[in-house]
Design a protein around this motif. Structure first.
Motif, PDB file in Angstrom:
ATOM      1  N   TYR A  68       0.818  -1.206   0.000  1.00 45.80           N
ATOM      2  CA  TYR A  68       0.000   0.000   0.000  1.00 45.80           C
ATOM      3  C   TYR A  68       0.858   1.264   0.000  1.00 45.80           C
ATOM      4  O   TYR A  68       0.378   2.332   0.342  1.00 45.80           O
ATOM      5  CB  TYR A  68      -0.944  -0.023   1.200  1.00 45.80           C
ATOM      6  N   ALA A  69       2.114   1.104  -0.410  1.00 48.21           N
ATOM      7  CA  ALA A  69       3.036   2.233  -0.393  1.00 48.21           C
ATOM      8  C   ALA A  69       2.671   3.302  -1.414  1.00 48.21           C
ATOM      9  O   ALA A  69       3.145   4.431  -1.325  1.00 48.21           O
ATOM     10  CB  ALA A  69       4.464   1.750  -0.632  1.00 48.21           C
ATOM     11  N   TYR A  70       1.842   2.956  -2.403  1.00 45.61           N
ATOM     12  CA  TYR A  70       1.466   3.919  -3.439  1.00 45.61           C
ATOM     13  C   TYR A  70       0.038   4.436  -3.258  1.00 45.61           C
ATOM     14  O   TYR A  70      -0.491   5.122  -4.129  1.00 45.61           O
ATOM     15  CB  TYR A  70       1.626   3.289  -4.824  1.00 45.61           C
ATOM     16  N   CYS A  71      -0.586   4.102  -2.136  1.00 47.14           N
ATOM     17  CA  CYS A  71      -1.916   4.640  -1.852  1.00 47.14           C
ATOM     18  C   CYS A  71      -1.795   6.064  -1.305  1.00 47.14           C
ATOM     19  O   CYS A  71      -0.782   6.422  -0.716  1.00 47.14           O
ATOM     20  CB  CYS A  71      -2.633   3.766  -0.826  1.00 47.14           C
ATOM     21  N   GLY A  72      -2.837   6.838  -1.457  1.00 44.99           N
ATOM     22  CA  GLY A  72      -2.873   8.176  -0.865  1.00 44.99           C
ATOM     23  C   GLY A  72      -3.140   9.276  -1.864  1.00 44.99           C
ATOM     24  O   GLY A  72      -3.811  10.257  -1.535  1.00 44.99           O
ATOM     25  N   ASP A  73      -2.613   9.137  -3.091  1.00 41.85           N
ATOM     26  CA  ASP A  73      -2.865  10.159  -4.105  1.00 41.85           C
ATOM     27  C   ASP A  73      -4.139   9.850  -4.886  1.00 41.85           C
ATOM     28  O   ASP A  73      -4.850  10.762  -5.318  1.00 41.85           O
ATOM     29  CB  ASP A  73      -1.688  10.254  -5.078  1.00 41.85           C
ATOM     30  N   TRP A  74      -4.380   8.571  -5.138  1.00 39.34           N
ATOM     31  CA  TRP A  74      -5.582   8.083  -5.801  1.00 39.34           C
ATOM     32  C   TRP A  74      -5.785   8.698  -7.174  1.00 39.34           C
ATOM     33  O   TRP A  74      -6.842   9.212  -7.503  1.00 39.34           O
ATOM     34  CB  TRP A  74      -6.803   8.276  -4.897  1.00 39.34           C
ATOM     35  N   ARG A  75      -4.679   8.632  -7.937  1.00 35.82           N
ATOM     36  CA  ARG A  75      -4.759   8.997  -9.352  1.00 35.82           C
ATOM     37  C   ARG A  75      -4.691   7.709 -10.175  1.00 35.82           C
ATOM     38  O   ARG A  75      -4.067   6.740  -9.777  1.00 35.82           O
ATOM     39  CB  ARG A  75      -3.612   9.919  -9.740  1.00 35.82           C
TER      40      ARG A  75
END
Length: 597
Positions: free
Chosen positions: A238-245
């Motif tokens: 989940y290291a690339y979650c947060g921006d949600w693009r």
């Protein structure tokens, strides 16, 4: 020490009330004999942080077979009083315990009105006295200062079926202030296709649309596109979650992709891991100092909703997604990760508007749902077990069983556990999957085990053997035809200690019965116009027991793909009857009317 006597129990208040004045009162339910309420009221001259307090009492261990709690999983046995109890909060489980007897009868079910804050419940056997020491502990973690606090304990001592006791608890919760359940859009009660088990993070819009074309032809009305759309990384973290693009490497034009699904007559839901701010996201630098804690294994932190800035950021993401892509709903995942860990920063820090994480989560989820409904009144919101409690019914309109891929028994257990307290909020099965080398009957058991919930399908339909496609089409058609009784009929899940080997749903016109073990299936009383008896085993017979003359019945027997294997008419007396039926097949008993009778 404050005490009150009710339901045959001496209930005492345990703990230091500090500057609060405490009162403990009890009353009977005038409408339901055998239901009692205990009201704890704390008042103080000025707001103070409520202390941890417990309500404690004892119940004789007479005719108690097992213990049910929303997160009990497979372990339904009795526990000693020195074992740890069960916890709940708004986003995890629910504050209720049911002690039930050898006949599935309720012995003692108790529930708490505080469905927001952490609550500890316990019902442990005291070996010296053969009594259950029961307790409900409130204010289990520090909350904001208040001058008034009220908690109500509901006790059900009626000797009726345990599932009726739990249904009553669910109705009671739904009537509490601030707990009104969300309306249920019709689409939440229709079969769905999910990409999770069939695609995982390897999403290809053309392949997904092709799958949806096949799913729509089988009766699925919605697709849930799961994890993977937001990142090119496929390491399952989940290291690339947060921006949600959108990851344009996978989905170059999400709006066009959604439109393509809409053209098939299906709705489109998108997965989000709500709390996670990944270390590789742009949002990390912005919010790394506004986290409840960091999960190194996941490569992400959990956003602290006590900051209005955090809540606004997350809410804005979902609003923008509806506007930009015309989404019909969201799979909002991991909301049970919102909690104060041991090393979480204390509230109320600079920029925070509450010290309470549960209250902040309530503000976050209430705000999300309110603002999304302004854009689409029938927005679909799915939550996953264990966040299936009373307040989650306020935010969402679909509760899905926790992950149990390829495990039909777990899926049955989990969906029924949800059904017992979810009221009108639809319980959804974990996504159905199986190995294409399974026999058709064994594959059909995956569906049969979740008959009493809304099915979600997650196999590659374009790769299914023909006989598997046939069974899936049949059971989806069967489910849709009998949806009213399956979802809205009186649900009777028998033998919880054996994980519900026999489940019955009834309306005045029809019964649907599913037997998951080799057992005698009772058909008591006057039969309705139609009875469907589903063989949830790989055996080739079902044993039925009648307690009176049936009158003439037309019998139709089908195999797991819906092919009729036998048709005949019977006129039964009372007694036990063995009927041949294919593995994972179904018998229809149709009352003969008119001249033929």
């Amino acid at each position: 020490m404050k005490t009150t006597i009710t339901a045959g129990c001496v209930i005492r208040l345990d703990g230091q009330t500090g500057s609060y004045q405490a009162s403990l009162t009890s009353m009977k339910d005038c409408a339901e004999e055998g239901v009692y309420y205990v009201r704890l009221l704390l008042t103080a001259p000025a707001p103070v942080v409520p202390p941890e307090l417990s309500l404690k009492w004892s119940v004789p261990a007479v005719d108690v077979q097992g213990l049910w709690h929303p997160s009990v999983e497979r372990s339904r046995g009795l526990v000693p009083d020195w074992w740890q109890g069960f916890s709940s909060r708004a986003t995890s489980s629910a504050p209720v315990i049911s002690l039930y007897g050898n006949r599935g009868n309720n012995v003692f079910t108790f529930a708490c009105s505080d469905v927001l804050h952490p609550v500890e419940l316990h019902a442990g056997l005291h070996e010296e006295t053969s009594c259950f020491h029961c307790s409900v502990t409130v204010c289990a973690e520090p909350g904001p200062p208040v001058a008034h606090l009220e908690v109500v304990l509901r006790l059900d001592t009626r000797s009726h079926p345990y599932y009726e006791a739990l249904r009553g608890v669910g109705e009671w919760w739904a009537g509490l202030p601030g707990c009104e359940p969300s309306p249920v859009p019709e689409a939440a009660r229709e079969p769905m296709y999910s990409t999770w088990y069939s695609f995982h993070q390897q999403l290809e819009p053309e392949a997904v649309e092709a799958e949806c074309c096949l799913a729509a032809a089988m009766g699925c009305k919605t697709v849930i596109v799961d994890d993977g759309w937001q990142t090119s990384d496929e390491a399952r973290g989940y290291a690339y979650c947060g921006d949600w693009r959108v990851s344009v490497d996978k989905i170059p034009d999400l709006k066009a992709h959604v439109a393509g699904i809409h053209d098939l007559g299906m709705k489109f839901m998108l997965w989000y891991a709500v709390p996670f701010i990944g270390k590789h996201s742009e949002a990390w630098d912005r919010f790394k100092d506004k986290l409840l804690y960091v999960n190194e294994a996941m490569g992400a932190g959990v956003a602290d909703p006590r900051y209005p800035e955090v809540r606004e950021y997350l809410t804005g993401i979902y609003e923008q997604a509806v506007r930009d892509w015309d989404l019909d709903g969201f799979k909002l995942d991991f909301v049970d990760s919102f909690y104060a860990a041991k090393d979480s920063p204390p509230g109320k820090g600079a920029g925070q508007d509450t010290i309470s994480v549960p209250e902040a989560v309530d503000k976050l989820l209430s705000g999300i749902i309110s603002r999304l409904r302004r854009l689409k009144p029938d927005i679909l919101i799915e939550f996953r077990q264990n966040y299936i409690g009373p307040l989650m019914r306020k935010y969402g309109n679909m509760f899905r069983a926790g992950d149990c891929p390829n495990d039909a028994l777990q899926n049955r257990m989990k969906t029924i556990d949800i059904r017992l307290i979810c009221g009108s909020t639809p319980a959804h099965a974990d996504m159905l999957m199986w190995n294409p080398r399974e026999t058709p009957a064994a594959a059909a058991l995956q569906f049969i085990n979740v008959l009493f919930s809304v099915p979600q399908i997650s196999v590659r339909l374009d790769r299914l053997p023909q006989e598997h496609a046939a069974l899936l089409f049949f059971w989806l058609s069967f489910w849709r035809e009998h949806r009213e009784v399956l979802l809205e009929g009186r649900l009777e899940p028998l033998h919880p200690e054996l994980l519900y080997p026999l489940v019955i749903a009834r309306t005045a016109q029809q019964w649907v019965i599913a037997a998951y073990q080799d057992t005698v299936i009772p058909l008591p009383g006057d039969l309705p116009d139609r009875v469907q008896v589903v063989n949830g085993t790989l055996l080739t017979r079902l044993v039925l027991e009648l307690d009176r003359v049936s009158g003439p019945l037309d019998i139709t027997v089908r195999d797991c793909q819906g092919t009729v294997t036998a048709e005949y008419t019977l006129n039964w007396n009372s007694g036990v009857y063995s009927l041949e039926v294919p593995a994972a097949g179904v018998i229809t008993l149709q009352r003969v009317r008119g001249d033929r009778a």
